[in-house]
Design a protein around this motif. Sequence first.
Motif, PDB file in Angstrom:
ATOM      1  N   MET A 105       0.864  -1.204   0.000  1.00 44.40           N
ATOM      2  CA  MET A 105       0.000   0.000   0.000  1.00 44.40           C
ATOM      3  C   MET A 105       0.889   1.238   0.000  1.00 44.40           C
ATOM      4  O   MET A 105       1.750   1.368   0.856  1.00 44.40           O
ATOM      5  N   MET A 108       0.060   7.282   2.188  1.00 40.11           N
ATOM      6  CA  MET A 108      -1.010   8.277   2.027  1.00 40.11           C
ATOM      7  C   MET A 108      -1.592   8.557   3.409  1.00 40.11           C
ATOM      8  O   MET A 108      -1.413   7.761   4.324  1.00 40.11           O
ATOM      9  N   PRO A 109      -2.269   9.693   3.563  1.00 36.96           N
ATOM     10  CA  PRO A 109      -2.828   9.977   4.890  1.00 36.96           C
ATOM     11  C   PRO A 109      -3.950   9.000   5.233  1.00 36.96           C
ATOM     12  O   PRO A 109      -4.592   8.461   4.342  1.00 36.96           O
ATOM     13  N   MET A 110      -4.162   8.807   6.516  1.00 38.38           N
ATOM     14  CA  MET A 110      -5.260   7.933   6.930  1.00 38.38           C
ATOM     15  C   MET A 110      -6.586   8.680   6.891  1.00 38.38           C
ATOM     16  O   MET A 110      -7.618   8.109   6.586  1.00 38.38           O
ATOM     17  N   ARG A 111      -6.516   9.961   7.257  1.00 36.06           N
ATOM     18  CA  ARG A 111      -7.737  10.774   7.272  1.00 36.06           C
ATOM     19  C   ARG A 111      -7.432  12.096   6.602  1.00 36.06           C
ATOM     20  O   ARG A 111      -6.337  12.636   6.781  1.00 36.06           O
ATOM     21  N   VAL A 112      -8.361  12.603   5.859  1.00 39.52           N
ATOM     22  CA  VAL A 112      -8.175  13.918   5.224  1.00 39.52           C
ATOM     23  C   VAL A 112      -9.412  14.771   5.469  1.00 39.52           C
ATOM     24  O   VAL A 112     -10.489  14.243   5.725  1.00 39.52           O
ATOM     25  N   ARG A 148     -11.310  15.554   0.189  1.00 38.43           N
ATOM     26  CA  ARG A 148     -10.865  14.441  -0.651  1.00 38.43           C
ATOM     27  C   ARG A 148      -9.939  14.904  -1.777  1.00 38.43           C
ATOM     28  O   ARG A 148      -9.021  14.214  -2.165  1.00 38.43           O
ATOM     29  N   ASN A 187     -10.822  12.009 -10.722  1.00 41.15           N
ATOM     30  CA  ASN A 187     -10.582  11.171  -9.542  1.00 41.15           C
ATOM     31  C   ASN A 187      -9.145  11.327  -9.062  1.00 41.15           C
ATOM     32  O   ASN A 187      -8.266  11.689  -9.838  1.00 41.15           O
ATOM     33  N   GLY A 209      -5.618   3.848  -2.536  1.00 39.61           N
ATOM     34  CA  GLY A 209      -6.738   3.559  -1.664  1.00 39.61           C
ATOM     35  C   GLY A 209      -7.415   4.866  -1.308  1.00 39.61           C
ATOM     36  O   GLY A 209      -7.081   5.902  -1.846  1.00 39.61           O
ATOM     37  N   GLU A 210      -8.322   4.808  -0.413  1.00 35.39           N
ATOM     38  CA  GLU A 210      -9.060   6.021  -0.087  1.00 35.39           C
ATOM     39  C   GLU A 210      -8.917   6.331   1.387  1.00 35.39           C
ATOM     40  O   GLU A 210      -9.292   5.505   2.212  1.00 35.39           O
ATOM     41  N   PRO A 211      -8.408   7.489   1.748  1.00 34.48           N
ATOM     42  CA  PRO A 211      -8.397   7.842   3.165  1.00 34.48           C
ATOM     43  C   PRO A 211      -9.793   8.269   3.626  1.00 34.48           C
ATOM     44  O   PRO A 211     -10.623   8.645   2.803  1.00 34.48           O
ATOM     45  N   GLU A 212      -9.954   8.204   4.903  1.00 36.57           N
ATOM     46  CA  GLU A 212     -11.238   8.616   5.479  1.00 36.57           C
ATOM     47  C   GLU A 212     -11.360  10.131   5.396  1.00 36.57           C
ATOM     48  O   GLU A 212     -10.390  10.848   5.663  1.00 36.57           O
ATOM     49  N   VAL A 213     -12.526  10.607   4.996  1.00 35.15           N
ATOM     50  CA  VAL A 213     -12.733  12.056   4.922  1.00 35.15           C
ATOM     51  C   VAL A 213     -13.394  12.505   6.218  1.00 35.15           C
ATOM     52  O   VAL A 213     -14.452  12.003   6.580  1.00 35.15           O
ATOM     53  N   ILE A 214     -12.742  13.455   6.894  1.00 29.79           N
ATOM     54  CA  ILE A 214     -13.248  13.910   8.195  1.00 29.79           C
ATOM     55  C   ILE A 214     -14.579  14.620   8.005  1.00 29.79           C
ATOM     56  O   ILE A 214     -14.713  15.486   7.140  1.00 29.79           O
ATOM     57  N   GLU A 248     -17.375  13.529   6.909  1.00 32.42           N
ATOM     58  CA  GLU A 248     -18.263  13.101   5.823  1.00 32.42           C
ATOM     59  C   GLU A 248     -19.165  11.984   6.322  1.00 32.42           C
ATOM     60  O   GLU A 248     -18.706  11.035   6.956  1.00 32.42           O
ATOM     61  N   GLU A 277     -22.559  14.644  -4.229  1.00 32.19           N
ATOM     62  CA  GLU A 277     -21.736  13.512  -4.646  1.00 32.19           C
ATOM     63  C   GLU A 277     -21.347  12.702  -3.411  1.00 32.19           C
ATOM     64  O   GLU A 277     -20.877  13.251  -2.427  1.00 32.19           O
ATOM     65  N   ALA A 278     -21.582  11.436  -3.500  1.00 34.45           N
ATOM     66  CA  ALA A 278     -21.319  10.603  -2.332  1.00 34.45           C
ATOM     67  C   ALA A 278     -19.835  10.452  -2.079  1.00 34.45           C
ATOM     68  O   ALA A 278     -19.413  10.162  -0.989  1.00 34.45           O
ATOM     69  N   GLY A 279     -19.053  10.655  -3.112  1.00 32.45           N
ATOM     70  CA  GLY A 279     -17.603  10.683  -2.929  1.00 32.45           C
ATOM     71  C   GLY A 279     -17.016   9.318  -2.744  1.00 32.45           C
ATOM     72  O   GLY A 279     -17.422   8.383  -3.412  1.00 32.45           O
ATOM     73  N   LYS A 280     -16.108   9.284  -1.826  1.00 26.35           N
ATOM     74  CA  LYS A 280     -15.281   8.094  -1.643  1.00 26.35           C
ATOM     75  C   LYS A 280     -16.123   6.830  -1.464  1.00 26.35           C
ATOM     76  O   LYS A 280     -15.982   5.872  -2.208  1.00 26.35           O
ATOM     77  N   LYS A 336     -25.988  13.719 -12.347  1.00 21.24           N
ATOM     78  CA  LYS A 336     -24.593  14.024 -12.684  1.00 21.24           C
ATOM     79  C   LYS A 336     -23.546  13.195 -11.922  1.00 21.24           C
ATOM     80  O   LYS A 336     -22.697  12.563 -12.531  1.00 21.24           O
ATOM     81  N   LYS A 390     -21.148  10.231 -13.926  1.00 25.30           N
ATOM     82  CA  LYS A 390     -19.766  10.663 -14.191  1.00 25.30           C
ATOM     83  C   LYS A 390     -18.907   9.480 -14.584  1.00 25.30           C
ATOM     84  O   LYS A 390     -18.864   8.470 -13.913  1.00 25.30           O
ATOM     85  N   LYS A 391     -18.230   9.648 -15.675  1.00 26.40           N
ATOM     86  CA  LYS A 391     -17.423   8.546 -16.193  1.00 26.40           C
ATOM     87  C   LYS A 391     -16.182   8.419 -15.353  1.00 26.40           C
ATOM     88  O   LYS A 391     -15.559   9.396 -15.006  1.00 26.40           O
ATOM     89  N   LYS A 392     -15.850   7.235 -15.052  1.00 27.60           N
ATOM     90  CA  LYS A 392     -14.631   7.002 -14.239  1.00 27.60           C
ATOM     91  C   LYS A 392     -13.415   7.276 -15.114  1.00 27.60           C
ATOM     92  O   LYS A 392     -13.286   6.761 -16.187  1.00 27.60           O
TER      93      LYS A 392
END
Lengths: 136, 279
Positions: A1, A4-8, A11, A90, B203-208, B210, B233-236, B273, B277-279
């Motif tokens: 992996m 990257m940050p764990m929390r942001v 986004r 993205n 990967g995706e970090p957690e969005v504070i 959200e 937008e639901a986002g992550k 929308k 949205k196209k990836k």
Amino acid sequence: MPLMPMRVKHRKQQRGNRAGTAWRGASVSFGDYGLQALERDWITATQIEACRVTLSRHMKRRGKLWIRIFPDKPISGRPPETRMGKGKGNVEFWAAVVRPGNVMFEMGGVTEQLARESFRLAAAKLPIKTRFVKRK
Amino acid sequence: MAKQVQLKAKTRTETGRGPVKRLRSTGVVPGVVYGRNTKPLSVTVDIEELGDVLAHAIGGNVLVDLKVETDGKTVERLALIQEVQHHPVRDEVLHVDFREVSATEKMRTTVAVRPVGEPAGVKTGGGTLEFVVRELNVECLPKDLPDVIEINVEQLEIGQSVNVGSLTPPAGVTLLDPKERAVFTVAAPMAEEVEATAEAGPGEPEVIGEKKEEGEEGEAAADGKPAAPGKPEAGKAEAKPAAGAAPAKGAAAAAPAKGAAPAAGAKPAAAAKPEAKKK
């Protein structure tokens, strides 16, 4: 992996400003030797990881390594053959903003010769000019 | 003991970024002299003289007999080089701080530590000698100020350390750090390198802050149903299943063909929308 940050908080980010010289994080603070950036760029998490692997392999479990940059900036991109609009792209990768002067990696507990050679190999993985620096 | 060197300085009236920049271009370094009983005084020193002094300094401490010239008069001041500012890239000296000290009064400062010998844990066990602190706080007269404090580390095995309490300071020097503070330690060798796992995509970090709407949004994306217009937008949480899932029927229809005019069916997709949205 990749790193990257764990929390942001957000986004996605705007590109931001990377002008100027690094006045903080510009000296060897933890180890005895360091790799200093001489140019500015976004250093991606993959590049940092490539450097880390190179350095730790060449050190052969001797000494200690410090990574002083962290990729906390999300860089978004647009997929190929996509029309403009439809919102921001993205997140493609994470990057660290590196300015001239930033000491990116540090090493301690090894000989200068080993540190020089390790950093020479690691520098080849980076998109910027670098130089070897010693603790003052 | 710290070497005492002579250095000439001149008082300056120019202050601020621009004037000081012009001064530097004439081969001098701006500096300041300050002390407990004196007012701060802006000075300049010759860059070559200062470079020579700094190049021959063994530790971080340099005592200087500063001859400050003011309106033709020269005043001698005993000072310690407190701080030297360097340019991060060009490495040139930008500014120097002189801290005036009294030859008869004890002063407090820091002195660098230097290990002597190779620890047993490094020689035989493959460990690494680590500096816990690089400098120790000391109190002494200027004449007793050591360049460095040398510490014998030959006996150290892996996991052992040298504490301040076990040190014998040079004559006339008092160590101010707590006795239990470690100075050097021998650490075990680095663990076997763990190779990075398969290069996964970001990967995706957690969005504070959200809200998680994973279940609801994920289902909607999988079904290819357009989400309610105006929905944020639901986002992550939402993007992830949408990206990973095979394109659903509805979603495929909603995506406009390359170069083709948007189909009639694209309209509801436009309303939805974020989903279309196209990836």
